[in-house]
Motif scaffolding. Sequence first.
Motif, PDB file in Angstrom:
ATOM      1  N   VAL A  33       0.841  -1.199   0.000  1.00  0.00           N
ATOM      2  CA  VAL A  33       0.000   0.000   0.000  1.00  0.00           C
ATOM      3  C   VAL A  33       0.876   1.248   0.000  1.00  0.00           C
ATOM      4  CG1 VAL A  33      -1.640   1.358   1.361  1.00  0.00           C
ATOM      5  CG2 VAL A  33      -1.993  -1.104   1.097  1.00  0.00           C
ATOM      6  N   ARG A  34       1.946   1.209   0.757  1.00  0.00           N
ATOM      7  CA  ARG A  34       2.859   2.358   0.806  1.00  0.00           C
ATOM      8  C   ARG A  34       3.447   2.654  -0.580  1.00  0.00           C
ATOM      9  NH1 ARG A  34       5.838   0.315   4.407  1.00  0.00           N
ATOM     10  NH2 ARG A  34       4.606   1.050   6.178  1.00  0.00           N
ATOM     11  N   SER A  35       3.821   1.604  -1.299  1.00  0.00           N
ATOM     12  CA  SER A  35       4.394   1.806  -2.636  1.00  0.00           C
ATOM     13  C   SER A  35       3.341   2.313  -3.617  1.00  0.00           C
ATOM     14  CB  SER A  35       5.010   0.501  -3.152  1.00  0.00           C
ATOM     15  OG  SER A  35       4.013  -0.480  -3.411  1.00  0.00           O
ATOM     16  N   LEU A  36       2.095   1.833  -3.478  1.00  0.00           N
ATOM     17  CA  LEU A  36       1.023   2.295  -4.363  1.00  0.00           C
ATOM     18  C   LEU A  36       0.712   3.766  -4.114  1.00  0.00           C
ATOM     19  CD1 LEU A  36      -1.093   1.753  -6.500  1.00  0.00           C
ATOM     20  CD2 LEU A  36      -2.601   0.814  -4.716  1.00  0.00           C
ATOM     21  N   VAL A  37       0.663   4.156  -2.858  1.00  0.00           N
ATOM     22  CA  VAL A  37       0.430   5.566  -2.514  1.00  0.00           C
ATOM     23  C   VAL A  37       1.544   6.431  -3.101  1.00  0.00           C
ATOM     24  CG1 VAL A  37       0.404   7.233  -0.611  1.00  0.00           C
ATOM     25  CG2 VAL A  37      -0.937   5.128  -0.446  1.00  0.00           C
ATOM     26  N   ALA A  38       2.774   5.963  -3.031  1.00  0.00           N
ATOM     27  CA  ALA A  38       3.909   6.728  -3.570  1.00  0.00           C
ATOM     28  C   ALA A  38       3.756   6.924  -5.074  1.00  0.00           C
ATOM     29  CB  ALA A  38       5.218   6.009  -3.252  1.00  0.00           C
ATOM     30  N   GLU A  39       3.326   5.874  -5.802  1.00  0.00           N
ATOM     31  CA  GLU A  39       3.129   5.994  -7.254  1.00  0.00           C
ATOM     32  C   GLU A  39       2.013   6.972  -7.589  1.00  0.00           C
ATOM     33  OE1 GLU A  39       3.682   2.483 -10.002  1.00  0.00           O
ATOM     34  OE2 GLU A  39       3.236   1.448  -8.104  1.00  0.00           O
ATOM     35  N   LEU A  40       0.916   6.900  -6.842  1.00  0.00           N
ATOM     36  CA  LEU A  40      -0.216   7.799  -7.098  1.00  0.00           C
ATOM     37  C   LEU A  40       0.154   9.245  -6.782  1.00  0.00           C
ATOM     38  CD1 LEU A  40      -3.092   5.612  -5.603  1.00  0.00           C
ATOM     39  CD2 LEU A  40      -2.748   6.150  -8.024  1.00  0.00           C
ATOM     40  N   THR A  41       0.903   9.438  -5.713  1.00  0.00           N
ATOM     41  CA  THR A  41       1.283  10.784  -5.299  1.00  0.00           C
ATOM     42  C   THR A  41       2.269  11.425  -6.277  1.00  0.00           C
ATOM     43  OG1 THR A  41       0.968  10.164  -2.970  1.00  0.00           O
ATOM     44  CG2 THR A  41       2.251  12.162  -3.416  1.00  0.00           C
ATOM     45  N   SER A  42       3.198  10.620  -6.776  1.00  0.00           N
ATOM     46  CA  SER A  42       4.227  11.149  -7.690  1.00  0.00           C
ATOM     47  C   SER A  42       3.721  11.286  -9.119  1.00  0.00           C
ATOM     48  CB  SER A  42       5.445  10.230  -7.675  1.00  0.00           C
ATOM     49  OG  SER A  42       5.127   8.954  -8.237  1.00  0.00           O
ATOM     50  N   GLY A  43       2.593  10.641  -9.417  1.00  0.00           N
ATOM     51  CA  GLY A  43       2.081  10.661 -10.777  1.00  0.00           C
ATOM     52  C   GLY A  43       2.673   9.588 -11.665  1.00  0.00           C
ATOM     53  N   GLU A  44       3.455   8.672 -11.092  1.00  0.00           N
ATOM     54  CA  GLU A  44       4.122   7.626 -11.868  1.00  0.00           C
ATOM     55  C   GLU A  44       3.202   6.445 -12.182  1.00  0.00           C
ATOM     56  OE1 GLU A  44       7.499   6.479  -9.612  1.00  0.00           O
ATOM     57  OE2 GLU A  44       8.558   8.392  -9.869  1.00  0.00           O
ATOM     58  N   TYR A  45       2.028   6.406 -11.561  1.00  0.00           N
ATOM     59  CA  TYR A  45       1.138   5.259 -11.773  1.00  0.00           C
ATOM     60  C   TYR A  45       0.672   5.243 -13.233  1.00  0.00           C
ATOM     61  CZ  TYR A  45      -2.319   1.679 -10.744  1.00  0.00           C
ATOM     62  OH  TYR A  45      -3.026   0.499 -10.720  1.00  0.00           O
ATOM     63  N   PRO A  46       0.834   4.101 -13.949  1.00  0.00           N
ATOM     64  CA  PRO A  46       0.447   4.039 -15.373  1.00  0.00           C
ATOM     65  C   PRO A  46      -1.052   4.311 -15.578  1.00  0.00           C
ATOM     66  CG  PRO A  46       1.831   2.170 -14.765  1.00  0.00           C
ATOM     67  CD  PRO A  46       1.455   2.854 -13.488  1.00  0.00           C
ATOM     68  N   GLY A  47      -1.363   5.164 -16.552  1.00  0.00           N
ATOM     69  CA  GLY A  47      -2.758   5.447 -16.880  1.00  0.00           C
ATOM     70  C   GLY A  47      -3.446   6.387 -15.930  1.00  0.00           C
ATOM     71  N   LEU A  48      -2.690   7.031 -15.046  1.00  0.00           N
ATOM     72  CA  LEU A  48      -3.285   7.913 -14.038  1.00  0.00           C
ATOM     73  C   LEU A  48      -4.052   9.066 -14.681  1.00  0.00           C
ATOM     74  CD1 LEU A  48      -3.623   8.565 -11.034  1.00  0.00           C
ATOM     75  CD2 LEU A  48      -1.446   9.816 -11.146  1.00  0.00           C
ATOM     76  N   ASP A  49      -3.509   9.634 -15.761  1.00  0.00           N
ATOM     77  CA  ASP A  49      -4.180  10.759 -16.423  1.00  0.00           C
ATOM     78  C   ASP A  49      -5.536  10.347 -16.999  1.00  0.00           C
ATOM     79  OD1 ASP A  49      -2.117  12.424 -15.792  1.00  0.00           O
ATOM     80  OD2 ASP A  49      -1.107  12.229 -17.736  1.00  0.00           O
ATOM     81  N   LEU A  50      -5.601   9.159 -17.606  1.00  0.00           N
ATOM     82  CA  LEU A  50      -6.868   8.671 -18.152  1.00  0.00           C
ATOM     83  C   LEU A  50      -7.876   8.422 -17.040  1.00  0.00           C
ATOM     84  CD1 LEU A  50      -5.615   6.123 -20.857  1.00  0.00           C
ATOM     85  CD2 LEU A  50      -6.568   8.405 -21.232  1.00  0.00           C
ATOM     86  N   TRP A  51      -7.417   7.854 -15.968  1.00  0.00           N
ATOM     87  CA  TRP A  51      -8.270   7.560 -14.806  1.00  0.00           C
ATOM     88  C   TRP A  51      -8.838   8.870 -14.247  1.00  0.00           C
ATOM     89  CZ3 TRP A  51      -5.881   4.961  -9.810  1.00  0.00           C
ATOM     90  CH2 TRP A  51      -6.909   4.699  -8.890  1.00  0.00           C
ATOM     91  N   ARG A  52      -7.967   9.846 -14.083  1.00  0.00           N
ATOM     92  CA  ARG A  52      -8.408  11.135 -13.553  1.00  0.00           C
ATOM     93  C   ARG A  52      -9.392  11.818 -14.513  1.00  0.00           C
ATOM     94  NH1 ARG A  52      -5.926  13.824  -9.699  1.00  0.00           N
ATOM     95  NH2 ARG A  52      -4.001  12.623  -9.994  1.00  0.00           N
ATOM     96  N   SER A  53      -9.099  11.741 -15.814  1.00  0.00           N
ATOM     97  CA  SER A  53      -9.950  12.371 -16.819  1.00  0.00           C
ATOM     98  C   SER A  53     -11.349  11.780 -16.818  1.00  0.00           C
ATOM     99  CB  SER A  53      -9.316  12.219 -18.199  1.00  0.00           C
ATOM    100  OG  SER A  53     -10.164  12.711 -19.206  1.00  0.00           O
ATOM    101  N   ALA A  54     -11.444  10.476 -16.640  1.00  0.00           N
ATOM    102  CA  ALA A  54     -12.750   9.814 -16.637  1.00  0.00           C
ATOM    103  C   ALA A  54     -13.643  10.378 -15.543  1.00  0.00           C
ATOM    104  CB  ALA A  54     -12.570   8.315 -16.465  1.00  0.00           C
TER     105      ALA A  54
END
Length: 215
Positions: free
Chosen positions: A173-194
């Motif tokens: 969970v800590r690593s997932l939070v870090a990816e979401l916070t940094s913007g490194e999570y794949p497809g984050l922009d599409l997810w946010r746009s939806a």
Amino acid sequence: MAKRRKVGNLLALAVLSALVQRPMHPYEIAAALRGWGKDQDMDLKWGSFYTVVRNMDKHGLIAAVESVREGRRPERTVYRITDAGHAEMVDWAAELVSTPAREHPHFRAGLSVLAVLHPDEVTRLLRRRLELLEHDVTAARDTLAEHLKTLPRLFLVELEYDLAMREAEAAWVRSLVAELTSGEYPGLDLWRSAHETGEMPAELTELAERTRATE
């Protein structure tokens, strides 16, 4: 594939584990299981306790030794574990230890529909979960250390397992939070746009259609 057991309820295994100590009547068995914290280790459905005991007697896993009466209390039947029950207990325990089983934790169910939440909300919720997990890890370490002062490690191995699973989940969970916070999570922009436009991006729609077509 595991064989079909005569009494497949894990409560039956718990009963056998109690009777291997000594013969007991059902009330004693239930008290012992609660005292040992077995309801923390297994999903014990206490409402079916006496039905399970009767079925075990019917199938020869336990056998009545005597009936006793204490004061004005109803007569109680004392049971012992049979050779067949002992063999079943050992075989069942070996299966549980050796063979991974598919389980369905609530957290996994939530993760499977994570896309319905805004990524910022997911980050907030995961941070909250991480706080609770870290609290649980600290408490579990303290509890294990305290019990190790008076009990052999053999009787605490399930607590070690719980601690290891909590630590592993917290790390993930800590690593997932870090990816979401940094913007490194794949497809984050599409997810946010939806969520922010109210429209499913074409890329995700096409992916969903392709996935459905292959089922």
